[in-house]
Scaffold this active site. Structure first.
Site, mmCIF file in Angstrom:
data_model
loop_
_atom_site.group_PDB
_atom_site.id
_atom_site.type_symbol
_atom_site.label_atom_id
_atom_site.label_comp_id
_atom_site.label_asym_id
_atom_site.label_seq_id
_atom_site.Cartn_x
_atom_site.Cartn_y
_atom_site.Cartn_z
ATOM 1 N N LYS A 272 0.828 -1.220 0.000
ATOM 2 C CA LYS A 272 0.000 0.000 0.000
ATOM 3 C C LYS A 272 0.866 1.275 0.000
ATOM 4 C CE LYS A 272 -3.925 -2.192 2.349
ATOM 5 N NZ LYS A 272 -4.958 -2.016 3.403
ATOM 6 N N TYR B 106 -12.435 -2.627 -3.901
ATOM 7 C CA TYR B 106 -12.855 -2.860 -2.515
ATOM 8 C C TYR B 106 -14.381 -2.919 -2.376
ATOM 9 C CZ TYR B 106 -8.378 -2.304 0.079
ATOM 10 O OH TYR B 106 -7.136 -2.474 0.650
ATOM 11 N N ARG C 165 -1.589 -14.480 4.524
ATOM 12 C CA ARG C 165 -2.332 -13.824 5.607
ATOM 13 C C ARG C 165 -1.586 -13.938 6.938
ATOM 14 N NH1 ARG C 165 -6.941 -11.740 4.462
ATOM 15 N NH2 ARG C 165 -7.918 -11.992 6.489
ATOM 16 N N ASN D 26 -1.917 0.059 6.890
ATOM 17 C CA ASN D 26 -1.417 -1.223 7.411
ATOM 18 C C ASN D 26 -0.496 -1.932 6.416
ATOM 19 O OD1 ASN D 26 -3.425 -2.019 5.654
ATOM 20 N ND2 ASN D 26 -4.467 -3.368 7.093
ATOM 21 N N HIS E 39 -2.055 -5.519 1.616
ATOM 22 C CA HIS E 39 -3.359 -6.180 1.464
ATOM 23 C C HIS E 39 -3.085 -7.573 0.931
ATOM 24 C CE1 HIS E 39 -7.451 -7.109 0.136
ATOM 25 N NE2 HIS E 39 -6.878 -7.592 -0.958
ATOM 26 N N GLU F 74 -9.353 -10.904 -7.572
ATOM 27 C CA GLU F 74 -8.397 -9.805 -7.378
ATOM 28 C C GLU F 74 -7.221 -9.908 -8.356
ATOM 29 O OE1 GLU F 74 -7.439 -9.654 -3.183
ATOM 30 O OE2 GLU F 74 -9.459 -9.014 -2.657
HETATM 31 P P1 CMP Z 1 -7.242 -4.742 3.744
HETATM 32 O O1 CMP Z 1 -6.723 -6.104 4.037
HETATM 33 O O2 CMP Z 1 -6.665 -4.020 2.595
HETATM 34 O O3 CMP Z 1 -8.830 -4.841 3.515
HETATM 35 C C1 CMP Z 1 -9.683 -3.753 3.763
HETATM 36 C C2 CMP Z 1 -9.021 -2.643 4.503
HETATM 37 O O4 CMP Z 1 -9.887 -1.746 5.159
HETATM 38 C C3 CMP Z 1 -8.159 -3.210 5.609
HETATM 39 O O5 CMP Z 1 -7.045 -3.850 5.036
HETATM 40 C C4 CMP Z 1 -7.872 -1.962 6.425
HETATM 41 O O6 CMP Z 1 -6.710 -1.259 5.988
HETATM 42 C C5 CMP Z 1 -9.085 -1.059 6.138
HETATM 43 N N1 CMP Z 1 -9.885 -0.764 7.325
HETATM 44 C C6 CMP Z 1 -10.091 0.467 7.813
HETATM 45 N N2 CMP Z 1 -10.871 0.422 8.897
HETATM 46 C C7 CMP Z 1 -11.153 -0.881 9.123
HETATM 47 C C8 CMP Z 1 -11.915 -1.575 10.116
HETATM 48 N N3 CMP Z 1 -12.544 -0.935 11.108
HETATM 49 N N4 CMP Z 1 -11.979 -2.924 10.011
HETATM 50 C C9 CMP Z 1 -11.363 -3.597 9.003
HETATM 51 N N5 CMP Z 1 -10.622 -2.986 8.037
HETATM 52 C C10 CMP Z 1 -10.515 -1.637 8.099
#
Ligand code: CMP
Length: 136
Positions: free
Chosen positions: A12, A52, A88, A115, A118, A129
């Site tokens: 990211k 998304y 994961r 974070n 993904h 995806e």
């Molecule tokens: P990702 O694995 O990319 O999938 C969806 C993303 O939403 C997740 O990582 C987080 O970066 C983002 N996100 C933001 N807020 C939340 C939340 N409350 N719960 C889960 N994902 C969140």
């Protein structure tokens, strides 16, 4: 459970911006995931919203799509034994605060939004995806 299972990984904007691409790729390689495809791109907010869309009902959806389209990202196809689950585990919990030691999100994640990575969460989503980024 095939040895050539594939999953989609994204580095990211927060991690690309901090020059963490090689470090993160090395973590995948050390954990027996092969990087079959890799490209650096920047997507539009509309493309992020499409990617998304499974999260479209969530309160964080708009910010999430703005964020993923805010800067360059690296999209990759990772391959290996149980690649989806393996990736994961290597990434760690969504929220870096909850992630296990030595996972990518624990090492590099800044917040639940920033974070760093993904990864696809199921075989069905991995297929979708990968097609989204590599089969157009
Ligand atoms: P990702 O694995 O990319 O999938 C969806 C993303 O939403 C997740 O990582 C987080 O970066 C983002 N996100 C933001 N807020 C939340 C939340 N409350 N719960 C889960 N994902 C969140």
């Amino acid at each position: 459970m095939s040895s050539n299972e594939q999953t989609l990984s994204i580095i990211k904007p927060d991690a690309v911006e901090r020059n963490l691409v090689d470090e993160i790729k090395n973590i995948f390689i050390k954990n027996n995931l092969i990087i079959k495809e890799s490209k650096k791109i920047q997507i539009t907010k509309d493309e992020a919203s499409e990617f998304y869309k499974v999260h479209q009902s969530k309160p964080f959806y708009n910010d999430l799509c703005s964020y993923l389209s805010s800067g360059p990202i690296i999209v990759m196809v990772l391959e290996g034994e149980n690649a989806i689950l393996s990736n994961r585990k290597i990434m760690g919990a969504t929220n870096p605060k909850d992630a296990d030691e030595n996972t990518i999100r624990k090492l590099y994640g800044i917040s639940i939004d920033k974070n760093s990575v993904h990864g696809s969460d199921s075989a069905e989503n991995a297929k979708k995806e990968i097609e989204f980024f590599f089969k157009n």
